[in-house]
Design an enzyme around this catalytic site. Sequence first.
Site, PDB file in Angstrom:
ATOM      1  N   ARG A   1       0.845  -1.193   0.000  1.00  0.00           N
ATOM      2  CA  ARG A   1       0.000   0.000   0.000  1.00  0.00           C
ATOM      3  C   ARG A   1       0.883   1.247   0.000  1.00  0.00           C
ATOM      4  O   ARG A   1       1.885   1.309   0.726  1.00  0.00           O
ATOM      5  CB  ARG A   1      -0.913   0.028   1.234  1.00  0.00           C
ATOM      6  CG  ARG A   1      -2.080  -0.944   1.186  1.00  0.00           C
ATOM      7  CD  ARG A   1      -3.119  -0.565   0.117  1.00  0.00           C
ATOM      8  NE  ARG A   1      -4.273  -1.449   0.106  1.00  0.00           N
ATOM      9  CZ  ARG A   1      -4.389  -2.551  -0.642  1.00  0.00           C
ATOM     10  NH1 ARG A   1      -3.412  -2.911  -1.450  1.00  0.00           N
ATOM     11  NH2 ARG A   1      -5.495  -3.278  -0.598  1.00  0.00           N
TER      12      ARG A   1
ATOM     13  N   HIS B   1      -1.389  -0.313  -9.670  1.00  0.00           N
ATOM     14  CA  HIS B   1      -2.021  -1.113  -8.614  1.00  0.00           C
ATOM     15  C   HIS B   1      -2.654  -2.394  -9.163  1.00  0.00           C
ATOM     16  O   HIS B   1      -3.881  -2.550  -9.171  1.00  0.00           O
ATOM     17  CB  HIS B   1      -3.067  -0.280  -7.852  1.00  0.00           C
ATOM     18  CG  HIS B   1      -3.436  -0.912  -6.529  1.00  0.00           C
ATOM     19  ND1 HIS B   1      -3.856  -0.195  -5.449  1.00  0.00           N
ATOM     20  CD2 HIS B   1      -3.433  -2.217  -6.123  1.00  0.00           C
ATOM     21  CE1 HIS B   1      -4.108  -1.014  -4.440  1.00  0.00           C
ATOM     22  NE2 HIS B   1      -3.845  -2.246  -4.832  1.00  0.00           N
TER      23      HIS B   1
END
Length: 325
Positions: free
Chosen positions: A240, A288
């Site tokens: 993250r 991502h």
Amino acid sequence: MPNSQDEKSLSAAEIKPVGALVFYSEFDDPHEWRDLLKSELPSLDFRVYPDIGDPEDVRYVLAWKPFPGFFAPFPNLALVTNLGAGIDSLAGRSDLPDVPIARLSDDGMIALMKSYVLFSVIRYARDIPSFEEAKRVAEWRYIHPRPLHRIKVGIMGLGHLGSAVASALANLGFDVLGWDHEQKSIPGVRCLFGDARGEFLSQVEILVNMLPLTPQTRGLIDGHVFQALPKGAKFINASRGPVVDEPALIEALRSGQIGGATLDVFWTEPLPADHPFWQMDNVLITPHLASITVPETAARDVAENIRRVHEGKEPLHLVNPRRGY
Ligand code: NDP
């Protein structure tokens, strides 16, 4: 990961789950999930938000990033399943029902993450960025390859994904170190923990972040961490964005303290067009996608958890939203 007992239970006779499941995701295909779950549990009453029918029937929620207040209409929930690994969209929320909350951790997701990190590590270990640059100027640039066992790769966060990644790198022949807040044991990996972080960092020349985003890990990979690495170390972030202090990373990349970064996740996604990372030749950006939930494999776990709840057993892969993972 299911153990042999889980697998026995997976092949158990079909149960008829009481109550309905509501599916919510703006990202995943409900039709695919319906078909896969129906093949596991043919009598499952599968509903797709917002067509929830009578909310009192609903016992199971399978959701990715449910909006605030999503759970309020359902008084009879027995299980919430987060449609992915990271539960940061649920962490710290005051509107969660008081029922078990599980995440997904399927073989397909683990395989994809392994492929992303292996690619990223091998790219640095085999000097590929340098050959890409040489190609642009038509230069035959020989760099003598280093044996993999001399290349130290460090994984921060040794959970489901981090431990699988560490094992895969060790199996390939890299010298792998791991760090976590608790002692972990992974064959072929030197696992350090807690205060040994400095000792860990001082050795690794390719650092991989696999930590979850929690209040404790937010900003944990900061300028001190980058300074503690050998000069020119490479950095890979596949977990993250906010675990990393981005301004500190930018500074470390500009100074050469960090020689290159492979970044899949960011403070702001999509990464804004004027973000400095876009202009940095030593940064590889992916949007991502290091790993995703693979419905074909994940549906088995979702069905297994419904069976478990139905039989009064503890579900697999429980998480604690207060803790953040
Ligand atoms: P897990 O929850 O299985 O593992 C987390 C690990 O980090 C555990 O070993 C945990 O230790 C450890 N940990 C937790 N807090 C700390 C801390 N403060 N300091 C040091 N160690 C800590 O997560 P996964 O391995 O499955 O996944 C990691 C992350 O990857 C996910 O949270 C998700 O955000 C991200 N992800 C990213 C994807 C992408 O496409 N980029 C795809 C899928 C996941 P312990 O259990 O002992 O407490």
